[in-house]
Design an enzyme around this catalytic site. Sequence first.
Site, PDB file in Angstrom:
ATOM      1  N   GLU A   1      16.146  -5.472 -29.322  1.00 35.37           N
ATOM      2  CA  GLU A   1      16.556  -4.086 -29.037  1.00 35.37           C
ATOM      3  C   GLU A   1      17.875  -3.973 -28.272  1.00 35.37           C
ATOM      4  O   GLU A   1      18.568  -2.960 -28.368  1.00 35.37           O
ATOM      5  CB  GLU A   1      15.455  -3.355 -28.263  1.00 35.37           C
ATOM      6  CG  GLU A   1      15.256  -3.830 -26.825  1.00 35.37           C
ATOM      7  CD  GLU A   1      14.159  -3.055 -26.085  1.00 35.37           C
ATOM      8  OE1 GLU A   1      13.056  -2.899 -26.629  1.00 35.37           O
ATOM      9  OE2 GLU A   1      14.430  -2.623 -24.945  1.00 35.37           O
TER      10      GLU A   1
ATOM     11  N   ARG B   1       6.828  -5.150 -24.371  1.00 37.19           N
ATOM     12  CA  ARG B   1       8.104  -5.829 -24.564  1.00 37.19           C
ATOM     13  C   ARG B   1       8.127  -6.342 -25.997  1.00 37.19           C
ATOM     14  O   ARG B   1       7.133  -6.890 -26.494  1.00 37.19           O
ATOM     15  CB  ARG B   1       8.271  -7.011 -23.598  1.00 37.19           C
ATOM     16  CG  ARG B   1       8.671  -6.613 -22.175  1.00 37.19           C
ATOM     17  CD  ARG B   1      10.077  -5.999 -22.086  1.00 37.19           C
ATOM     18  NE  ARG B   1      10.426  -5.594 -20.726  1.00 37.19           N
ATOM     19  CZ  ARG B   1      10.188  -4.396 -20.195  1.00 37.19           C
ATOM     20  NH1 ARG B   1       9.593  -3.451 -20.903  1.00 37.19           N
ATOM     21  NH2 ARG B   1      10.574  -4.127 -18.958  1.00 37.19           N
TER      22      ARG B   1
ATOM     23  N   ASP C   1      -7.497  -9.685 -20.819  1.00 38.94           N
ATOM     24  CA  ASP C   1      -6.631  -9.847 -19.650  1.00 38.94           C
ATOM     25  C   ASP C   1      -7.163 -11.023 -18.847  1.00 38.94           C
ATOM     26  O   ASP C   1      -8.367 -11.087 -18.599  1.00 38.94           O
ATOM     27  CB  ASP C   1      -6.662  -8.557 -18.800  1.00 38.94           C
ATOM     28  CG  ASP C   1      -5.548  -8.506 -17.763  1.00 38.94           C
ATOM     29  OD1 ASP C   1      -5.387  -9.491 -17.024  1.00 38.94           O
ATOM     30  OD2 ASP C   1      -4.846  -7.482 -17.703  1.00 38.94           O
TER      31      ASP C   1
HETATM   32  P1  NAI Z   1       0.684  -4.609 -14.629  1.00 38.22           P
HETATM   33  O1  NAI Z   1       1.228  -5.808 -13.907  1.00 38.22           O
HETATM   34  O2  NAI Z   1       0.016  -3.541 -13.824  1.00 38.22           O
HETATM   35  O3  NAI Z   1      -0.350  -5.076 -15.765  1.00 38.22           O
HETATM   36  C1  NAI Z   1      -0.114  -6.121 -16.642  1.00 38.22           C
HETATM   37  C2  NAI Z   1      -1.453  -6.774 -16.956  1.00 38.22           C
HETATM   38  O4  NAI Z   1      -1.252  -7.738 -17.988  1.00 38.22           O
HETATM   39  C3  NAI Z   1      -2.071  -7.521 -15.758  1.00 38.22           C
HETATM   40  O5  NAI Z   1      -3.393  -7.068 -15.551  1.00 38.22           O
HETATM   41  C4  NAI Z   1      -2.012  -8.985 -16.176  1.00 38.22           C
HETATM   42  O6  NAI Z   1      -3.115  -9.739 -15.676  1.00 38.22           O
HETATM   43  C5  NAI Z   1      -2.063  -8.859 -17.690  1.00 38.22           C
HETATM   44  N1  NAI Z   1      -1.544 -10.027 -18.407  1.00 38.22           N
HETATM   45  C6  NAI Z   1      -0.604 -10.912 -18.053  1.00 38.22           C
HETATM   46  N2  NAI Z   1      -0.401 -11.817 -19.019  1.00 38.22           N
HETATM   47  C7  NAI Z   1      -1.270 -11.500 -20.015  1.00 38.22           C
HETATM   48  C8  NAI Z   1      -1.521 -12.052 -21.296  1.00 38.22           C
HETATM   49  N3  NAI Z   1      -0.859 -13.129 -21.753  1.00 38.22           N
HETATM   50  N4  NAI Z   1      -2.471 -11.466 -22.051  1.00 38.22           N
HETATM   51  C9  NAI Z   1      -3.135 -10.367 -21.626  1.00 38.22           C
HETATM   52  N5  NAI Z   1      -2.917  -9.801 -20.438  1.00 38.22           N
HETATM   53  C10 NAI Z   1      -2.001 -10.353 -19.636  1.00 38.22           C
HETATM   54  O7  NAI Z   1       1.911  -4.030 -15.446  1.00 38.22           O
HETATM   55  P2  NAI Z   1       2.062  -2.552 -16.057  1.00 38.22           P
HETATM   56  O8  NAI Z   1       2.713  -1.656 -15.068  1.00 38.22           O
HETATM   57  O9  NAI Z   1       0.785  -2.143 -16.659  1.00 38.22           O
HETATM   58  O10 NAI Z   1       3.165  -2.804 -17.192  1.00 38.22           O
HETATM   59  C11 NAI Z   1       2.879  -3.604 -18.313  1.00 38.22           C
HETATM   60  C12 NAI Z   1       4.160  -3.834 -19.095  1.00 38.22           C
HETATM   61  O11 NAI Z   1       4.605  -2.614 -19.676  1.00 38.22           O
HETATM   62  C13 NAI Z   1       5.378  -4.297 -18.266  1.00 38.22           C
HETATM   63  O12 NAI Z   1       5.360  -5.705 -18.037  1.00 38.22           O
HETATM   64  C14 NAI Z   1       6.541  -3.895 -19.135  1.00 38.22           C
HETATM   65  O13 NAI Z   1       6.855  -4.974 -19.998  1.00 38.22           O
HETATM   66  C15 NAI Z   1       5.989  -2.724 -19.951  1.00 38.22           C
HETATM   67  N6  NAI Z   1       6.636  -1.448 -19.621  1.00 38.22           N
HETATM   68  C16 NAI Z   1       7.194  -0.718 -20.645  1.00 38.22           C
HETATM   69  C17 NAI Z   1       7.818   0.483 -20.383  1.00 38.22           C
HETATM   70  C18 NAI Z   1       8.401   1.332 -21.474  1.00 38.22           C
HETATM   71  O14 NAI Z   1       9.179   2.252 -21.186  1.00 38.22           O
HETATM   72  N7  NAI Z   1       8.053   1.127 -22.738  1.00 38.22           N
HETATM   73  C19 NAI Z   1       7.943   0.985 -19.006  1.00 38.22           C
HETATM   74  C20 NAI Z   1       7.255   0.187 -18.025  1.00 38.22           C
HETATM   75  C21 NAI Z   1       6.652  -1.013 -18.327  1.00 38.22           C
END
Ligand code: NAI
Length: 332
Positions: free
Chosen positions: A264, A235, A176
């Site tokens: 999807e 995603r 991260d």
């Molecule tokens: P968050 O914002 O709390 O955490 C995301 C983390 O990814 C951050 O710490 C960020 O620094 C890091 N990050 C950004 N770009 C990166 C990269 N290229 N490589 C590695 N790390 C990177 O977000 P949260 O709440 O943890 O959600 C993460 C993702 O989960 C969302 O963006 C969404 O796409 C997905 N999601 C899927 C759901 C589902 O039903 N399957 C539901 C909710 C979210």
Amino acid sequence: MKIAVFSTHTYDKTFLDEANQREPAPFDLIYQEAGLSLQTVAFAQGCDAICVFVNDVVNAPVLEALHGLGVKGVFLRCAGFNNVDIDAAQKLGLLVARVPAYAPEAVAEHTIALILTLNRHTHRAYNRVREGNFMLSGLLGMTLQGKTVGIIGTGKIGLAVAKILNGFGCRLLGFDPTPSPEFTAIGEMADLDSLLARSHIVTLHCPLSEHNRHMINSKKLGLMKPGAMLINTSRGALVDTRAVILALKSRHLGSLGIDVYEEESGLFFHDRSSDIIDDDVFQRLMTFPNVLVTGHQGFFTTEALREIADVTFENFNCLANGRSCPNAVLKA
Ligand code: NAI
């Protein structure tokens, strides 16, 4: 305030109506089953705002059409906003707001469900036992205790996954750009290539952006341990599906669990059981015994849907009362 709600399913309506009833002056919600696109944007006629979900198309032409109709706000019922052209929205002066965190544990628990199912083949065991076949061949798994799990994105969901796996006795590696102290208390940060090379299981929890599309491609898959498991509940387009199919066919990738798929939209959230599905890549994935696909249900718990509805109404109220919105999405 009148709001057009796109991509509405019965469960969305249930939780949004419940939240609306708690409003002193309820909003006028116009529910549309259709997803938002240039073809359906006219449904927003006469509305002050729209409310959308993960696969609605909110690109520049759609935003311009919305602006032309007098729409002032775009409210996402989700955390990810990769489907919205934030630049275009900002130029048009449209408020875009999301639900940044709703039960990250819900998605984390679903991630664990995919790992446990794939590892111990319970999806196959279920069918076998119902047919009176009690053979164990093909159901061999690995003990998770002591295994290394690589977590890409150690934000809210990644951290929740890490905490559960820490309880299982797994070694945790994180990648991260912004490491969190909560993660480093239980795991070790690593660069992406070393995480991929050292992990028995790799799980994706970072947002999709223009910079990381297909971050898991054939080169990165080649770095993974032979027989490793890849999980994606974040995603779909983070993973090059065609490259994954080749890695599965060569037996290098041991198994794949996905709740998201790069194409999807048009499949997930619809009943396509009586249709001919013409996405050959998706259909090829479905033929592997070591692939488990769920249709974007990671978020789908009562608690998460209630939280999504509550925060969505907080966001509606920001626009209605001219307040600045803490959940506004701005271009970085
Ligand atoms: P968050 O914002 O709390 O955490 C995301 C983390 O990814 C951050 O710490 C960020 O620094 C890091 N990050 C950004 N770009 C990166 C990269 N290229 N490589 C590695 N790390 C990177 O977000 P949260 O709440 O943890 O959600 C993460 C993702 O989960 C969302 O963006 C969404 O796409 C997905 N999601 C899927 C759901 C589902 O039903 N399957 C539901 C909710 C979210």
